[in-house]
Design an enzyme around this catalytic site. Structure first.
Site, PDB file in Angstrom:
ATOM      1  N   THR A 200       0.855  -1.186   0.000  1.00 28.48           N
ATOM      2  CA  THR A 200       0.000   0.000   0.000  1.00 28.48           C
ATOM      3  C   THR A 200       0.890   1.234   0.000  1.00 28.48           C
ATOM      4  O   THR A 200       1.883   1.291   0.728  1.00 28.48           O
ATOM      5  CB  THR A 200      -0.950   0.002   1.209  1.00 28.48           C
ATOM      6  OG1 THR A 200      -1.804  -1.130   1.093  1.00 28.48           O
ATOM      7  CG2 THR A 200      -1.813   1.259   1.248  1.00 28.48           C
TER       8      THR A 200
ATOM      9  N   PHE B 270       1.257   5.015   0.893  1.00 28.63           N
ATOM     10  CA  PHE B 270       0.692   6.031   1.777  1.00 28.63           C
ATOM     11  C   PHE B 270       1.293   7.389   1.435  1.00 28.63           C
ATOM     12  O   PHE B 270       2.447   7.468   1.001  1.00 28.63           O
ATOM     13  CB  PHE B 270       1.037   5.718   3.237  1.00 28.63           C
ATOM     14  CG  PHE B 270       0.286   4.544   3.807  1.00 28.63           C
ATOM     15  CD1 PHE B 270      -0.888   4.733   4.528  1.00 28.63           C
ATOM     16  CD2 PHE B 270       0.739   3.246   3.631  1.00 28.63           C
ATOM     17  CE1 PHE B 270      -1.590   3.655   5.053  1.00 28.63           C
ATOM     18  CE2 PHE B 270       0.045   2.159   4.152  1.00 28.63           C
ATOM     19  CZ  PHE B 270      -1.123   2.369   4.862  1.00 28.63           C
TER      20      PHE B 270
END
Ligand code: PEP
Ligand code: MN
Length: 625
Positions: free
Chosen positions: A530, A532
């Site tokens: 992921t 960020f």
């Protein structure tokens, strides 16, 4: 020995145990792990172990089996994080120390320092007292060299490391240096080790040319026994029969040291190989093997270096290595420490500057959710990291001046963009000032002793179910229950106390709630990352600017998107992401989100921005970072 105290031990009982140990002349270290309180005691005791076992409040006494005590994991189960000024070594961030073998002149040091800093090093190395094999070789500039190091720190903000070769140098080294290096040839110079232990500065202890792990740890024990536990162990190659390389890099030292001691370990691939072209491959391997950092020799003119030129990287090679490490680190659950966010300054004063309090960063979710992990990897312990209830509240906190930074997930490698955050970036005039990739490893978490056959229900975030689909499909009759985030799921199973319930989350969440990891790595595809972003209210003035994010809309006419993309193509700007999102209230009209390599606010790209503003209806820079 280690004294494990009884649960609910009273303060008076603890005091009594401590005073007996002191009477015996022991060095005492106290720690709590989970629900247990442990007192580690080192020294020759006159009484039998059974005497200590019978003291009120003591549950059991375990003799320390190893010759090194204070450095052993048994004495201190948690990793030690060494604090070098504002740099933390031994946590989730990889620290890279770079610079020349020796400080040769102010110009040389400053020029190399600027280059390694730009590439992402957070500490600068440079010898002022050089231990040379030949007495006729360059011996270093002495105090003059240390003064230059202090100027490097002053001008670049980099912390500085240098070697101490004799106890007599302690008084002068202490004035200029942030990290004191003990060289391989001096690893068993016990007077020097004691003196380094008394300086009150972190120590980087190199492994001796033919020292065993145990001898090396015994040397570290000397430093700790003087009351200084801020010690970093550095593997720099050992002598073997192999002559191709200068030394033989013992990479196995990394997992061994990690097991035996709580002290961090860094690798010096420069002295280990002695050959420039072998340095980067070994540096990459070290990070993959779990090293906490690297110390690397870099020289802008290695052919003219006074020492160790052949093993010094050119600045461009160092920069490429840092780019590689940036990619490798998340694979092993870490990040490179670019060291700028906790020191960040922005064009609008940060809220913490106004209040004089610590910097504060917020994320949406609960403690130990993946966003919390991302936030902890971004910031050192100087920044307070706190959860807020939703993505929108992250933006509001930042916009309203309650938080310096917000951390938000933008996209996942398996499931795509987090659209809500792309939309919120439009609603709130905030800036992206940093980005980080976090590898998402899912664990199945349950009550201690739970078997997979006992499971009836699994709680997690729907995205986590999606990412673990193969594993879940193999299970019979599990009910899937959605939670707001993965950490909430873990809290719920803890609170409900039902042995048939499990959660999918990061393994760190299990530790927080005293639950067990039943199975780790249950995501279908291990390449699960992921991305960020860190947001702030203003522009950051002292961060990297290698990438930019823009958002724009074009007129609803044929070729209008093409016209904008052409501008990038014709100016050699590399796009790394292009995404469209519907514009609210304007069916079938879209906003385009673009990420590109380079600083779109730099003077060289001003023409690109000007052309873009002509070809777009709405245009905003989301950030350069
Ligand atoms: C150095 O770091 O320049 C150095 C002399 O290292 P070592 O002690 O590992 O030889
Ligand atoms: Mn050297």
């Amino acid at each position: 020995m280690i004294l494990v105290l009884k649960h609910g031990v009273r303060e008076e009982e603890k005091d009594h145990v401590r005073s007996i140990l002191r009477e015996e002349g022991c060095i005492i270290r106290e720690m709590t792990t989970g629900d247990d309180t442990i007192i580690g005691a080192v020294g020759q005791v006159s009484r039998d172990l059974r005497f200590f076992e019978q003291l009120p409040g003591v549950a059991k006494v375990v003799p320390l089996s190893r010759p090194y005590k204070l450095v052993s994991r048994e004495m201190h189960p948690e990793d030690t994080v060494v604090q070098i000024g504002d740099v933390e070594l031994g946590g989730p961030r990889i620290v890279v120390v770079a610079g020349p073998c020796a400080v040769e002149s102010r110009e040389q040091a400053m020029s190399i320092a600027r280059k390694v800093k730009d590439a992402g090093a957070v500490l600068f190395r440079g010898g002022a007292f050089k231990p040379r094999t030949s007495p006729y070789s360059f011996q270093g500039l002495g105090e003059e060299g240390l003064k230059i190091l202090a100027q490097v720190r002053e001008e670049t903000g980099l912390r500085v490391a240098s070697e101490m070769t004799s106890p007599g140098q302690a008084d002068v080294i202490i004035k200029y240096v942030d990290l004191v290096q003990i060289g391989a040839r001096n690893m068993q110079n016990f007077e020097l080790l004691r003196s380094a232990g008394r300086m009150g500065k972190p120590v980087l202890l190199k492994r001796g040319l033919s020292a065993t792990m145990e001898e090396w740890l015994m040397s570290a024990e000397y430093v700790l026994s003087e009351g200084n536990d801020q010690v970093i162990l550095c593997e720099r190659g050992i002598r073997t029969f192999e002559r191709y390389t200068r030394n033989t890099l013992d990479l196995s030292a990394i997992p061994i040291i990690k097991k035996l001691t709580h002290l961090p370990v860094v690798i010096d691939p420069s002295h280990a190989t002695g050959i420039r072209e072998k340095v980067s491959p070994m540096a990459r391997a070290a990070i993959a093997a779990g090293a906490d950092g690297l110390i690397i020799e870099v020289h802008h003119e290695p052919d003219k270096a006074f020492s160790d030129g052949p093993q010094s990287l050119y600045p461009e090679q160092f920069e490429q290595l840092m780019r590689d490490l940036y990619v490798i680190a998340p694979v092993v659950g870490k990040q490179l420490d670019f060291g700028y966010l906790e020191k960040a300054t922005t064009d609008q004063p940060l809220p913490s500057v106004k209040t004089g309090g610590p910097k504060r960063a917020v994320f949406a979710g609960e403690m130990r959710a993946f966003a919390h992990k991302a936030a902890s990897q971004f910031f050192g312990s100087e920044v307070k990291i706190e959860p807020v209830p939703s993505f929108r509240s992250v933006y509001q906190e930042v916009k309203n001046g309650n938080a310096d930074f917000g951390v938000i997930p933008l996209e996942n490698s398996l499931t795509g963009s987090v659209h809500e955050n792309y939309d919120l970036l439009l609603d709130y005039e905030v800036r992206i000032i940093g980005e980080l990739t976090l590898r998402i490893v899912h664990a199945l978490i349950g009550h201690p002793g739970t078997q997979l056959e006992d499971v009836k229900r699994v709680i997690s975030h729907p995205q986590a179910f999606e990412q673990c689909r193969d594993f879940l499909e193999q299970q019979q009759g599990w009910e899937l229950v959605a939670a707001r985030d993965t950490a909430t799921a873990v809290r719920r199973i803890k609170e409900e106390g039902n042995p048939g319930e499990v959660a999918i989350a990061a393994k760190e969440a299990a530790a927080l709630y005293g639950l067990d990891v039943l199975k780790e790595g249950i995501e279908t595809n291990a390449r699960n990352y992921t991305r960020f972003a860190v947001i702030a209210a203003g522009r950051i003035t002292n961060g990297p600017r290698g990438k930019s994010s823009l958002v724009y809309s074009t007129s609803n006419t044929p070729g209008s998107l093409y016209d904008t993309l052409k501008i990038f193509a014709e100016n050699g700007v590399n796009l790394v992401k292009l995404e469209s999102r519907p514009i609210h209230g304007k069916p079938w009209e879209y906003m385009f989100y673009v990420d590109l390599e380079g600083d779109i606010e730099a003077p060289e790209l001003q023409a690109v921005m000007e052309e873009l503003s002509e070809k777009t209806e709405y245009l905003r820079i989301l950030g350069t970072y």
